[in-house]
Design an enzyme around this catalytic site. Sequence first.
Site, short mmCIF file in Angstrom:
data_model
loop_
_atom_site.label_atom_id
_atom_site.label_comp_id
_atom_site.label_asym_id
_atom_site.label_seq_id
_atom_site.Cartn_x
_atom_site.Cartn_y
_atom_site.Cartn_z
N ASN A 162 0.93 -1.17 0.01
CA ASN A 162 -0.09 0.03 -0.16
C ASN A 162 0.96 1.37 0.06
OD1 ASN A 162 -2.37 1.40 -0.04
ND2 ASN A 162 -2.77 1.50 2.21
N GLU B 229 1.25 -3.07 -5.04
CA GLU B 229 1.04 -1.48 -4.93
C GLU B 229 2.10 -0.52 -4.37
OE1 GLU B 229 -3.55 0.41 -3.46
OE2 GLU B 229 -2.76 -1.25 -2.71
N ASP C 289 -1.65 -10.05 -4.80
CA ASP C 289 -3.08 -9.44 -4.29
C ASP C 289 -4.03 -9.77 -5.52
OD1 ASP C 289 -5.30 -8.31 -3.49
OD2 ASP C 289 -4.48 -6.30 -3.18
N ASN D 134 -7.20 -9.56 -5.25
CA ASN D 134 -8.45 -8.59 -4.84
C ASN D 134 -9.73 -9.41 -5.24
OD1 ASN D 134 -8.26 -5.92 -4.44
ND2 ASN D 134 -6.98 -5.74 -6.13
N HIS E 280 -2.73 -4.98 4.35
CA HIS E 280 -2.74 -6.21 3.87
C HIS E 280 -1.36 -6.67 4.78
CE1 HIS E 280 -4.60 -6.60 0.08
NE2 HIS E 280 -4.36 -5.25 0.16
#
Length: 259
Positions: free
Chosen positions: A12, A39, A153, A155, A250
């Site tokens: 993130n 990310e 990820d 998602n 995460h």
Amino acid sequence: MNELSFTSWNINGIRAIYKKEGFMEWFNTVDSDVILFQETKAQIDQIPKELYRNDKYHSYFSSASVKKGYSGVAAFSKIEPNEVITDMGEEKFDNEGRFLRLDFDDFILMNVYWPNGGMSDDRLQYKLEFYDYFLEYVNNLKEAGSNLIMCGDLNTAHKEIDIARPKENEKVSGFLPIEREWVDKFLSNGYVDTFRMFNQEPDQYTWWSYRTRARLRNVGWRLDYFFVNTKFKGNVIDSWIESDVMGSDHCPIDLKIKI
């Protein structure tokens, strides 16, 4: 026989997590042969130099070209790969910096930040198209004889066991029937969710919403995965979640293999 270990983590924002207490200590002491981030939200010239020019790892990045501070993936490998590829060959998927492929002697490792479909109907459609294109891409590699490790990820929480509030989220992207059906299709094409090889317990999550302080109550989703092709399943030693590692919404996940 050699053992190799991998850590995957949606951080993130690489610039944001770099500033957080404990992150560099974690990065410098983690005992993984390859660390993979999703990310990153940074162009290469924005990566902290302590990470970019790290003596311990060969570092590789794929950044979004459509806009800065968006998406992006990174890999830090103690073993130099034979080849590094940053695209799948389709511009509308490649320009968001969601894919990084490292080719080694015995396997191909792919770090993927699959799209989030929750922003709009258009983004959900984009996510599903990305999913299908990715499946065709990896099937071609598998059919050519390559062993594959795919992480990142996704998602999407695959099954009810992978989400704390399944009934409440049936109409939320990340747990929509159409997204979950794609995961079924993906696995039926000859791939394995490595975590569920070793752990069939509920309450095993990798993402928790910041907004509701969900992590304190472990109200989470399992969105992050290590997949391998079925033929390579016998090489997997272990796969687990590091839910105690902080710094992002995460947490890291890990894979250990033998070759």
